[in-house]
Design a protein around this motif. Structure first.
Motif, mmCIF file in Angstrom:
data_model
loop_
_atom_site.group_PDB
_atom_site.id
_atom_site.type_symbol
_atom_site.label_atom_id
_atom_site.label_comp_id
_atom_site.label_asym_id
_atom_site.label_seq_id
_atom_site.Cartn_x
_atom_site.Cartn_y
_atom_site.Cartn_z
ATOM 1 N N ILE A 117 -4.714 -20.473 -17.528
ATOM 2 C CA ILE A 117 -3.418 -20.828 -16.943
ATOM 3 C C ILE A 117 -2.380 -21.068 -18.034
ATOM 4 N N ALA A 118 -2.773 -21.763 -19.084
ATOM 5 C CA ALA A 118 -1.831 -22.082 -20.165
ATOM 6 C C ALA A 118 -1.349 -20.832 -20.892
ATOM 7 N N GLY A 119 -2.187 -19.803 -20.930
ATOM 8 C CA GLY A 119 -1.838 -18.600 -21.688
ATOM 9 C C GLY A 119 -1.112 -17.534 -20.896
ATOM 10 N N LEU A 120 -0.810 -17.789 -19.641
ATOM 11 C CA LEU A 120 -0.140 -16.780 -18.820
ATOM 12 C C LEU A 120 1.280 -16.538 -19.325
ATOM 13 N N PRO A 121 1.663 -15.279 -19.522
ATOM 14 C CA PRO A 121 3.021 -14.987 -20.006
ATOM 15 C C PRO A 121 4.057 -15.150 -18.901
ATOM 16 N N GLU A 122 5.297 -15.333 -19.277
ATOM 17 C CA GLU A 122 6.389 -15.468 -18.316
ATOM 18 C C GLU A 122 6.535 -14.175 -17.516
ATOM 19 N N GLY A 123 6.742 -14.319 -16.209
ATOM 20 C CA GLY A 123 6.920 -13.153 -15.347
ATOM 21 C C GLY A 123 5.635 -12.519 -14.874
ATOM 22 N N CYS A 124 4.485 -13.079 -15.278
ATOM 23 C CA CYS A 124 3.186 -12.549 -14.860
ATOM 24 C C CYS A 124 2.922 -12.912 -13.400
ATOM 25 N N VAL A 125 2.306 -12.002 -12.671
ATOM 26 C CA VAL A 125 1.867 -12.275 -11.310
ATOM 27 C C VAL A 125 0.359 -12.506 -11.338
ATOM 28 N N VAL A 126 -0.065 -13.668 -10.874
ATOM 29 C CA VAL A 126 -1.486 -14.004 -10.874
ATOM 30 C C VAL A 126 -2.099 -13.625 -9.538
ATOM 31 N N LEU A 127 -3.147 -12.838 -9.576
ATOM 32 C CA LEU A 127 -3.869 -12.442 -8.366
ATOM 33 C C LEU A 127 -5.005 -13.424 -8.144
ATOM 34 N N ASN A 128 -4.903 -14.227 -7.090
ATOM 35 C CA ASN A 128 -5.960 -15.178 -6.764
ATOM 36 C C ASN A 128 -6.976 -14.475 -5.877
ATOM 37 N N LEU A 129 -8.092 -14.058 -6.481
ATOM 38 C CA LEU A 129 -9.119 -13.288 -5.788
ATOM 39 C C LEU A 129 -10.404 -14.093 -5.651
ATOM 40 N N THR A 130 -10.271 -15.398 -5.589
ATOM 41 C CA THR A 130 -11.430 -16.278 -5.528
ATOM 42 C C THR A 130 -11.947 -16.411 -4.090
ATOM 43 N N ASN A 131 -12.971 -17.235 -3.917
ATOM 44 C CA ASN A 131 -13.511 -17.491 -2.578
ATOM 45 C C ASN A 131 -12.454 -18.178 -1.716
ATOM 46 N N PRO A 132 -12.412 -17.872 -0.413
ATOM 47 C CA PRO A 132 -11.372 -18.445 0.452
ATOM 48 C C PRO A 132 -11.266 -19.966 0.390
ATOM 49 N N ALA A 133 -12.383 -20.651 0.251
ATOM 50 C CA ALA A 133 -12.362 -22.112 0.201
ATOM 51 C C ALA A 133 -11.633 -22.637 -1.027
ATOM 52 N N GLU A 134 -11.489 -21.781 -2.051
ATOM 53 C CA GLU A 134 -10.822 -22.184 -3.292
ATOM 54 C C GLU A 134 -9.340 -21.821 -3.307
ATOM 55 N N HIS A 135 -8.885 -21.055 -2.337
ATOM 56 C CA HIS A 135 -7.527 -20.515 -2.399
ATOM 57 C C HIS A 135 -6.457 -21.593 -2.506
ATOM 58 N N TYR A 136 -6.517 -22.587 -1.646
ATOM 59 C CA TYR A 136 -5.442 -23.588 -1.622
ATOM 60 C C TYR A 136 -5.339 -24.337 -2.948
ATOM 61 N N ALA A 137 -6.450 -24.873 -3.428
ATOM 62 C CA ALA A 137 -6.410 -25.680 -4.651
ATOM 63 C C ALA A 137 -5.936 -24.872 -5.845
ATOM 64 N N LEU A 138 -6.393 -23.636 -5.964
ATOM 65 C CA LEU A 138 -6.001 -22.815 -7.112
ATOM 66 C C LEU A 138 -4.563 -22.313 -6.968
ATOM 67 N N ASN A 139 -4.159 -21.952 -5.752
ATOM 68 C CA ASN A 139 -2.751 -21.587 -5.546
ATOM 69 C C ASN A 139 -1.846 -22.746 -5.941
ATOM 70 N N LEU A 140 -2.245 -23.960 -5.568
ATOM 71 C CA LEU A 140 -1.459 -25.151 -5.881
ATOM 72 C C LEU A 140 -1.321 -25.321 -7.390
ATOM 73 N N ARG A 141 -2.410 -25.179 -8.110
ATOM 74 C CA ARG A 141 -2.363 -25.341 -9.571
ATOM 75 C C ARG A 141 -1.470 -24.293 -10.221
#
Length: 375
Positions: free
Chosen positions: A59-83
């Protein structure tokens, strides 16, 4: 098209995205993270990508303007999207956006507060088949649409050899997640996105859902495996939508208008044929043409991918749309309002059970701007 993405999670669906990425020159992958180190290593070695084993470093190394694809398990979607949103990053999430409406509303508000994009799969609404049907509706080819029937039935999946389903990097089909999350949350969006893009907000949902095949794969607690919904739009025809992993396979949609019927038989194929059957009278009988006319948009439209398994979909159309909207400084077609409304309607269908009755939607969104090649 150009831009940078990053992958959070590299399970079964991630290979589908990477296969699609091969058809999208100019989009580069910054890094990939997965909590399973062995899985991460295999995936990145196969696709020749940079692995980042530590989530905080990812997360710390993501460049500006990058789009992050959250492809994790559905139960993890909310917490990781929030972060990710709290860290100020654009997020494209595999379906569902969240498992509860309150969670989805929190994500929507946070994205607006931080001025970042938040979008949800599926993105087949940006594909040629959906856009062709949308163009036909705008042109009035079938006249005023009066009713729509749509099916997302996948056959009797519990008897399918799903333990043999693996991607090219060895990822197994996540059947436990699929059964626990449910076919409605997993699949209803394939037609809900099309419908909402054409007609805008759903005003009211009247639905029923049930688990008619208990203890799938030995799971004691699973989601409904059958749902039937009637959708009432603010500005659109009454629609019936079914989702199941019980009924015989059928992914068709039929739009019944004053002049005839628009149809498409394969929601999971971006290049599926769209047809119009004119209605007329013949010898005192009302008939629909047995030789429907195929409708086509001027080519080219968008990059296609070859069929793999049950689908022939370019999974990268959504992230590409986000990157293009950022570069062109215009509203994204896959807006956070669109994602939130899709989530509310889907959850209303999934959770309807036997006794919920009519549900009035609390969110709304406008119809989607057509793709430039479909105007």
């Amino acid at each position: 098209m150009t831009g940078t993405i990053a992958l959070l999670g590299c399970g079964f669906v991630a290979d589908l995205y990477l296969r699609s990425l091969q058809a999208m020159p100019g989009i580069v992958v910054h890094a990939v993270h997965d909590r399973d180190a062995a899985r991460l290593s295999r995936f990145c070695a196969h696709w020749q990508l940079r692995a980042e084993p530590d989530l905080e470093a990812f997360i710390a190394g993501l460049p500006e303007g990058c789009v992050v694809l959250n492809l994790t398990n559905p139960a993890e979607h909310y917490a990781l999207n929030l972060r990710l949103l709290e860290a100020g990053h654009h997020v494209y999430c595999e379906k569902p956006l969240a498992l509860e409406l309150a969670q989805a509303k929190t994500l929507h508000a946070l994205a607006a507060e931080n001025g970042v994009l938040l979008a949800s799969a599926p993105c087949s609404v940006l594909g040629e088949a959906a856009q062709t049907l949308g163009h036909a509706l705008r042109q009035g080819i079938a006249g005023t649409p009066r009713a729509i029937y749509a099916e997302l039935d996948d056959g009797f999946i519990p008897q399918a050899p799903y333990t043999d389903w693996h991607t090219e990097t060895g990822a197994p089909w996540p059947y436990e997640d699929e059964f626990v999350t449910g076919c409605t949350l997993e699949h209803a969006g394939y037609y809900l996105t099309w419908l909402i893009s054409w007609f805008g907000s759903v005003r009211k949902v009247v639905a029923a859902s049930a688990e008619v095949l208990p203890e799938k794969a030995g799971l004691k607690a699973a989601a409904p495996d059958l749902s039937v919904a009637t959708l009432f739009f603010e500005n659109g025809p009454v629609t019936r939508l079914t989702c199941s992993i019980v009924a015989s396979h059928g992914h068709g949609i039929r739009i019944f208008g004053d002049k005839g019927v628009l149809s498409c038989g394969a929601s999971w194929d971006n290049a599926a044929k769209v047809r119009f059957a004119k209605r007329s009278t013949l010898r005192r009988r009302l008939v629909e043409s047995p030789f429907p006319r195929r409708l086509r948009l001027p080519q080219p439209t968008h990059p296609k991918v070859k069929r793999w398994g049950a689908a022939a979909m370019n999974f990268m159309l959504g992230p590409a749309e986000m990157l293009e909207s950022l570069r062109e400084r215009r509203p994204c077609r896959l807006s956070s309002e669109f994602a939130l409304h899709l989530t509310e309607v889907t959850l209303a269908i999934q959770n309807a059970g036997e006794d919920t009755g009519p549900q009035v939607m609390t969110t709304r969104c406008d119809p989607m701007e057509p793709m430039p090649w479909a105007r």
